[in-house]
Design an enzyme around this catalytic site. Structure first.
Site: not given
Length: 230
Positions: A168, A199
């Protein structure tokens, strides 16, 4: 499947939400918590998809205190700039209160139990909803800044599931580890990790969308809600 706009009342004023109903007209409720792009087509489609699974799905306009009716995409640099500007101005704790108001609005419309699911900014808010609202079950996808709100976890009394993307770009590895460690002993919490994902891997049309991982996470989410809201 098509939705409607309804009003949600708070002591500070009313704001709108996109409500999608199942074919039968009623079912358990799910509050669908927006990313940083407002109540856009991605969020409306998520509501319609949940309605197709038998849920009353309501996406509240949580940016209403800054600017009502935000509806942008992740497809241009200008929109990203606007989205990050909104994110910077957003008051998280007022947002949690607005989610609580959304749950109160949805509960009498639904067949009883109401859950929450959120993505990105909404992933953090789904976590905080589990800590501070009457939600019956919560799911957060790649929530940002949860590591800074671990003290709130004492309020978690109902099931919470978190989907964490290992790569992420907005949640560094040390933040991910802090979340996992901080919630490890809470029996209400289930964490699924997707080591190779970035993400927003579950956002259709997004730069990091991954069909297989998205389907796996979404399947886990639907089974979780079926268990706890059904």
């Amino acid at each position: 499947m098509s939705g409607e706009t309804i009003a949600i009342e708070t002591p500070d004023g009313n704001f709108s939400g996109y409500l999608s109903k199942p074919a039968g007209g009623k079912g358990p409720g799910i509050v669908v918590i927006q990313e940083i792009f407002g109540v856009n087509k991605v969020m409306r489609d998520l509501c319609d998809g949940l309605a197709g699974q038998g849920y009353m799905a309501l996406c509240p306009d949580l940016f209403w205190r800054i600017e009502p009716g935000i509806d942008i995409t992740d497809q241009s640099e200008a929109e990203w700039k606007q989205a990050f500007d909104l994110f910077g101005k957003f008051d998280v704790d007022k947002g949690v209160k607005d989610i609580a108001a959304t749950i109160r609005t949805l509960r009498p419309l639904s067949s009883g139990k109401v859950g929450t699911v959120g993505y990105c900014l909404g992933g953090q808010l789904a976590y905080l909803a589990a800590c501070h609202t009457s939600t019956d079950a919560s799911v957060g996808y790649y929530g940002v800044n949860i590591q800074n709100r671990l003290d709130d976890a004492t309020g978690i009394k109902k099931p919470l599931m978190l989907h964490i993307a290992g790569k992420d770009e907005f949640v560094p590895p040390e933040a991910q580890e802090a979340v996992v460690k901080g919630l490890h002993d809470n029996t209400h919490v289930t964490i699924h990790r997707y080591p190779q994902m970035d993400h927003a891997f579950a956002r259709p049309g997004g730069a990091h969308y991954d069909k297989a991982a998205a389907e796996e996470a979404n399947d886990r989410t639907l089974k979780f809600f079926a268990r706890h809201l059904g």
